[in-house]
Design a protein around this motif. Structure first.
Motif, PDB file in Angstrom:
ATOM      1  N   PRO A 174       0.839  -1.201   0.000  1.00  0.00           N
ATOM      2  CA  PRO A 174       0.000   0.000   0.000  1.00  0.00           C
ATOM      3  C   PRO A 174       0.879   1.258   0.000  1.00  0.00           C
ATOM      4  N   VAL A 175       0.554   2.177  -0.894  1.00  0.00           N
ATOM      5  CA  VAL A 175       1.289   3.438  -0.996  1.00  0.00           C
ATOM      6  C   VAL A 175       0.307   4.562  -0.737  1.00  0.00           C
ATOM      7  N   GLN A 176       0.662   5.448   0.159  1.00  0.00           N
ATOM      8  CA  GLN A 176      -0.212   6.570   0.501  1.00  0.00           C
ATOM      9  C   GLN A 176      -0.275   7.565  -0.651  1.00  0.00           C
ATOM     10  N   LEU A 177      -1.479   7.842  -1.129  1.00  0.00           N
ATOM     11  CA  LEU A 177      -1.674   8.824  -2.191  1.00  0.00           C
ATOM     12  C   LEU A 177      -1.607  10.215  -1.568  1.00  0.00           C
ATOM     13  N   ARG A 178      -0.723  11.030  -2.104  1.00  0.00           N
ATOM     14  CA  ARG A 178      -0.533  12.378  -1.576  1.00  0.00           C
ATOM     15  C   ARG A 178      -1.294  13.375  -2.444  1.00  0.00           C
ATOM     16  N   TRP A 179      -1.710  14.475  -1.839  1.00  0.00           N
ATOM     17  CA  TRP A 179      -2.448  15.494  -2.564  1.00  0.00           C
ATOM     18  C   TRP A 179      -1.610  16.048  -3.709  1.00  0.00           C
ATOM     19  N   SER A 180      -0.325  16.183  -3.508  1.00  0.00           N
ATOM     20  CA  SER A 180       0.554  16.752  -4.537  1.00  0.00           C
ATOM     21  C   SER A 180       0.751  15.803  -5.723  1.00  0.00           C
ATOM     22  N   ASP A 181       0.351  14.541  -5.598  1.00  0.00           N
ATOM     23  CA  ASP A 181       0.491  13.574  -6.690  1.00  0.00           C
ATOM     24  C   ASP A 181      -0.587  13.742  -7.756  1.00  0.00           C
ATOM     25  N   ASP A 204      -3.408  15.981 -10.276  1.00  0.00           N
ATOM     26  CA  ASP A 204      -3.575  17.237 -10.993  1.00  0.00           C
ATOM     27  C   ASP A 204      -4.905  17.871 -10.584  1.00  0.00           C
ATOM     28  N   ALA A 205      -5.291  18.928 -11.277  1.00  0.00           N
ATOM     29  CA  ALA A 205      -6.512  19.657 -10.927  1.00  0.00           C
ATOM     30  C   ALA A 205      -7.773  18.812 -11.091  1.00  0.00           C
ATOM     31  N   PHE A 206      -7.722  17.773 -11.912  1.00  0.00           N
ATOM     32  CA  PHE A 206      -8.882  16.915 -12.137  1.00  0.00           C
ATOM     33  C   PHE A 206      -8.903  15.706 -11.207  1.00  0.00           C
ATOM     34  N   GLY A 207      -7.929  15.593 -10.326  1.00  0.00           N
ATOM     35  CA  GLY A 207      -7.864  14.468  -9.401  1.00  0.00           C
ATOM     36  C   GLY A 207      -7.204  13.239  -9.981  1.00  0.00           C
ATOM     37  N   HIS A 208      -6.539  13.383 -11.136  1.00  0.00           N
ATOM     38  CA  HIS A 208      -5.822  12.263 -11.759  1.00  0.00           C
ATOM     39  C   HIS A 208      -4.399  12.226 -11.241  1.00  0.00           C
ATOM     40  N   ASN A 221       1.386  10.788 -14.368  1.00  0.00           N
ATOM     41  CA  ASN A 221       2.030   9.577 -14.881  1.00  0.00           C
ATOM     42  C   ASN A 221       3.404   9.342 -14.265  1.00  0.00           C
ATOM     43  N   THR A 222       4.177  10.380 -14.087  1.00  0.00           N
ATOM     44  CA  THR A 222       5.527  10.189 -13.532  1.00  0.00           C
ATOM     45  C   THR A 222       5.483   9.798 -12.061  1.00  0.00           C
ATOM     46  N   THR A 223       4.370  10.055 -11.407  1.00  0.00           N
ATOM     47  CA  THR A 223       4.237   9.677  -9.998  1.00  0.00           C
ATOM     48  C   THR A 223       4.216   8.165  -9.841  1.00  0.00           C
ATOM     49  N   PHE A 224       3.742   7.448 -10.855  1.00  0.00           N
ATOM     50  CA  PHE A 224       3.722   5.996 -10.773  1.00  0.00           C
ATOM     51  C   PHE A 224       5.131   5.431 -10.631  1.00  0.00           C
ATOM     52  N   PHE A 225       6.116   6.084 -11.228  1.00  0.00           N
ATOM     53  CA  PHE A 225       7.495   5.631 -11.064  1.00  0.00           C
ATOM     54  C   PHE A 225       7.958   5.793  -9.620  1.00  0.00           C
ATOM     55  N   ALA A 226       7.531   6.853  -8.977  1.00  0.00           N
ATOM     56  CA  ALA A 226       7.852   7.036  -7.558  1.00  0.00           C
ATOM     57  C   ALA A 226       7.190   5.944  -6.716  1.00  0.00           C
ATOM     58  N   TYR A 227       5.949   5.570  -7.079  1.00  0.00           N
ATOM     59  CA  TYR A 227       5.270   4.488  -6.369  1.00  0.00           C
ATOM     60  C   TYR A 227       6.023   3.168  -6.551  1.00  0.00           C
TER      61      TYR A 227
END
Length: 71
Positions: free
Chosen positions: A25-32, A34-38, A41-47
């Motif tokens: 489980p990876v905590q979804l951060r608000w900064s991850d 965009d304005a539409f709540g998506h 794509n590059t955040t998936f690499f951090a996950y």
């Protein structure tokens, strides 16, 4: 370990007998997002990086500890 032939290039590679799924489980951060709540794509690499680090340090460490205790 059985080895398979790669088609057309004459190389051999280990054959994967069984795939293992690891769910972390990876905590979804608000900064991850965009304005539409998506999720960006590059955040998936951090996950994936977080999951890899968890695999190496936590799960591999547990397996080594179990192996040492059993011997």
């Amino acid at each position: 370990m059985p080895r398979g032939r790669l088609e057309g290039c004459g190389l051999t590679a280990p054959r994967i007998e069984r795939m293992t799924r690891l769910e972390i489980p990876v905590q979804l951060r608000w900064s991850d997002m965009d304005a539409f709540g998506h999720v960006n794509n590059t955040t998936f690499f951090a996950y994936l990086e977080e999951a890899r680090v968890d695999l190496l340090f936590v799960h591999a460490g547990e397996a080594i500890a179990r192996e040492r205790l059993s011997s």
